[in-house]
Design an enzyme around this catalytic site. Sequence first.
Site, mmCIF file in Angstrom:
data_model
loop_
_atom_site.group_PDB
_atom_site.id
_atom_site.type_symbol
_atom_site.label_atom_id
_atom_site.label_comp_id
_atom_site.label_asym_id
_atom_site.label_seq_id
_atom_site.Cartn_x
_atom_site.Cartn_y
_atom_site.Cartn_z
ATOM 1 N N CYS A 14 11.885 -5.385 1.465
ATOM 2 C CA CYS A 14 10.599 -5.006 2.075
ATOM 3 C C CYS A 14 9.429 -5.857 1.573
ATOM 4 O O CYS A 14 8.378 -5.905 2.211
ATOM 5 C CB CYS A 14 10.303 -3.531 1.828
ATOM 6 S SG CYS A 14 11.581 -2.448 2.463
ATOM 7 N N HIS B 250 2.522 -2.125 2.642
ATOM 8 C CA HIS B 250 3.872 -1.990 3.204
ATOM 9 C C HIS B 250 3.998 -0.577 3.776
ATOM 10 O O HIS B 250 3.600 0.405 3.145
ATOM 11 C CB HIS B 250 4.903 -2.216 2.092
ATOM 12 C CG HIS B 250 6.291 -1.870 2.509
ATOM 13 N ND1 HIS B 250 6.820 -2.273 3.713
ATOM 14 C CD2 HIS B 250 7.263 -1.154 1.887
ATOM 15 C CE1 HIS B 250 8.063 -1.812 3.807
ATOM 16 N NE2 HIS B 250 8.349 -1.130 2.718
ATOM 17 N N ASN C 222 9.748 2.385 8.657
ATOM 18 C CA ASN C 222 9.723 1.270 7.704
ATOM 19 C C ASN C 222 10.521 0.109 8.298
ATOM 20 O O ASN C 222 11.746 0.190 8.398
ATOM 21 C CB ASN C 222 10.338 1.750 6.384
ATOM 22 C CG ASN C 222 10.398 0.665 5.327
ATOM 23 O OD1 ASN C 222 10.109 -0.499 5.599
ATOM 24 N ND2 ASN C 222 10.787 1.054 4.125
HETATM 25 N N1 ACO Z 1 16.044 16.060 6.813
HETATM 26 C C1 ACO Z 1 16.143 17.250 6.212
HETATM 27 N N2 ACO Z 1 16.441 17.388 4.925
HETATM 28 C C2 ACO Z 1 16.653 16.276 4.220
HETATM 29 C C3 ACO Z 1 16.579 15.001 4.769
HETATM 30 C C4 ACO Z 1 16.266 14.915 6.131
HETATM 31 N N3 ACO Z 1 16.153 13.736 6.789
HETATM 32 N N4 ACO Z 1 16.823 14.077 3.820
HETATM 33 C C5 ACO Z 1 17.046 14.742 2.684
HETATM 34 N N5 ACO Z 1 16.968 16.091 2.919
HETATM 35 C C6 ACO Z 1 17.130 17.178 2.002
HETATM 36 C C7 ACO Z 1 17.924 16.796 0.782
HETATM 37 O O1 ACO Z 1 19.303 16.874 1.057
HETATM 38 C C8 ACO Z 1 17.479 17.844 -0.219
HETATM 39 O O2 ACO Z 1 18.164 19.023 0.046
HETATM 40 P P1 ACO Z 1 18.719 19.907 -1.185
HETATM 41 O O3 ACO Z 1 17.481 20.336 -1.920
HETATM 42 O O4 ACO Z 1 19.426 21.007 -0.480
HETATM 43 O O5 ACO Z 1 19.589 19.002 -1.970
HETATM 44 C C9 ACO Z 1 16.017 18.109 0.174
HETATM 45 O O6 ACO Z 1 15.863 17.577 1.498
HETATM 46 C C10 ACO Z 1 15.021 17.447 -0.731
HETATM 47 O O7 ACO Z 1 15.417 16.120 -0.928
HETATM 48 P P2 ACO Z 1 14.605 15.172 -1.796
HETATM 49 O O8 ACO Z 1 15.292 13.834 -1.826
HETATM 50 O O9 ACO Z 1 14.232 15.807 -3.086
HETATM 51 O O10 ACO Z 1 13.279 15.059 -0.913
HETATM 52 P P3 ACO Z 1 11.967 14.311 -1.282
HETATM 53 O O11 ACO Z 1 10.833 15.229 -1.203
HETATM 54 O O12 ACO Z 1 12.117 13.442 -2.501
HETATM 55 O O13 ACO Z 1 11.843 13.326 -0.051
HETATM 56 C C11 ACO Z 1 12.188 11.035 0.571
HETATM 57 C C12 ACO Z 1 12.845 12.360 0.226
HETATM 58 C C13 ACO Z 1 11.346 11.193 1.812
HETATM 59 C C14 ACO Z 1 13.290 10.006 0.841
HETATM 60 C C15 ACO Z 1 11.299 10.603 -0.648
HETATM 61 O O14 ACO Z 1 12.042 10.609 -1.822
HETATM 62 C C16 ACO Z 1 10.700 9.259 -0.452
HETATM 63 O O15 ACO Z 1 9.810 9.079 0.349
HETATM 64 N N6 ACO Z 1 11.159 8.254 -1.206
HETATM 65 C C17 ACO Z 1 10.732 6.900 -1.005
HETATM 66 C C18 ACO Z 1 11.749 6.298 -0.147
HETATM 67 C C19 ACO Z 1 11.276 5.148 0.676
HETATM 68 O O16 ACO Z 1 10.148 5.036 1.123
HETATM 69 N N7 ACO Z 1 12.196 4.263 0.905
HETATM 70 C C20 ACO Z 1 11.933 3.175 1.772
HETATM 71 C C21 ACO Z 1 12.548 1.969 1.262
HETATM 72 S S1 ACO Z 1 11.838 1.446 -0.217
HETATM 73 C C22 ACO Z 1 10.471 0.798 0.149
HETATM 74 O O17 ACO Z 1 10.255 0.327 1.234
HETATM 75 C C23 ACO Z 1 9.500 0.760 -0.894
#
Ligand code: ACO
Length: 325
Positions: free
Chosen positions: A119, A252, A282
């Site tokens: 990214c 980004h 993204n």
């Molecule tokens: N829909 C519904 N539920 C979901 C989904 C979904 N798409 N994805 C995960 N869950 C569930 C998980 O299974 C978990 O359930 P559980 O508690 O029963 O185990 C629950 O939601 C919470 O999951 P978390 O991973 O704790 O959720 P979080 O609040 O951390 O959000 C997210 C997840 C959105 C991925 C967050 O961690 C994030 O934004 N991270 C950054 C990731 C990113 O931007 N990556 C892009 C690439 S890197 C970059 O470009 C910089």
Amino acid sequence: MYQDKEGPYSKIAGTGGYLPEKILTNADIEKIVETSDEWIVERTGIKQRHIAGENESTCDMAEHAARQALEMAQCKPEDIDLIILATTTPDRIYPSTACLLQERLGCIGAPAFDVQAVCSGFVYALTTADKFIKTGAAKRALVVGAETYSRILDWEDRGTCVLFGDGAGAVVLEASDEPGIFATQLHADGRYNDILTVGGQVNQGEIIGSGFTAMNGGEVFKFAVTHLSKVVKEVLADNNMQADEIDWFIPHQANMRIITATAKKLHFPMEKVVTTVSEHGNTSAASVPLALNIAVRDGRIQRGQTLLLEAIGGGFTWGAVLLKF
Ligand code: ACO
């Protein structure tokens, strides 16, 4: 204001962008994995993403974006003496997508290569092109970020498939007596290679390991917010500038929560932040040039304004570019 530094500078002469026709909304994704529009919007701000057509490649999208940028720059392909293309999803293992794009455009003879910084790829590519121009090794560079990211997503993994989209963005960067780009910062920390990765490799005609994106979302989130605000402070400090001297912040487009948390840490009001993540998801290396192109073409970004671009991605890699448009 930026400190007086020796020219020559490199200046953005034109921008371009391309998004595939097919749109996948959160409601569409609800039919593929167990998720909801509410969950996706609340955690990421994403409402929809564009997905490349079956026969549409990274190079196809790059070509559209590049031709738009060339047109705005009023520059012919043969005027380009450097092509740098940032992608994580090249058309082939080799040759580079930059070489494939060169054949399409016809700027034969110019050096052409891909940059792989996921990214952060466009920020890495733009910084590299800036250095070529500053040293006199190039006069007019085509810098592209293009991704068919949807092809390295596991559409059964709701933790990742909701986050990404496809597209391409491009700029023509040319030598100028005035800034232009006046500060860049790039960083990497390979110790974090495992928190966001496609781990597989091709061996004897087969993929050994996984061909899909694997991510530790929580770790990525923390890493992104900490390092993005740090690198932005670095480029501002290098130039004795304050955040309120920036006209537009073009981060980004990974996730609305990362963007707002970073803007808050830096005291950038959200009115000065260009965001496209809700409509594009993204798009990895394409995200920053796509956002830039949109704000240039809708008239928000004006000539002479000061822009701050930043990105972070797998590697981990991150960086920022400060420029006068
Ligand atoms: N829909 C519904 N539920 C979901 C989904 C979904 N798409 N994805 C995960 N869950 C569930 C998980 O299974 C978990 O359930 P559980 O508690 O029963 O185990 C629950 O939601 C919470 O999951 P978390 O991973 O704790 O959720 P979080 O609040 O951390 O959000 C997210 C997840 C959105 C991925 C967050 O961690 C994030 O934004 N991270 C950054 C990731 C990113 O931007 N990556 C892009 C690439 S890197 C970059 O470009 C910089």
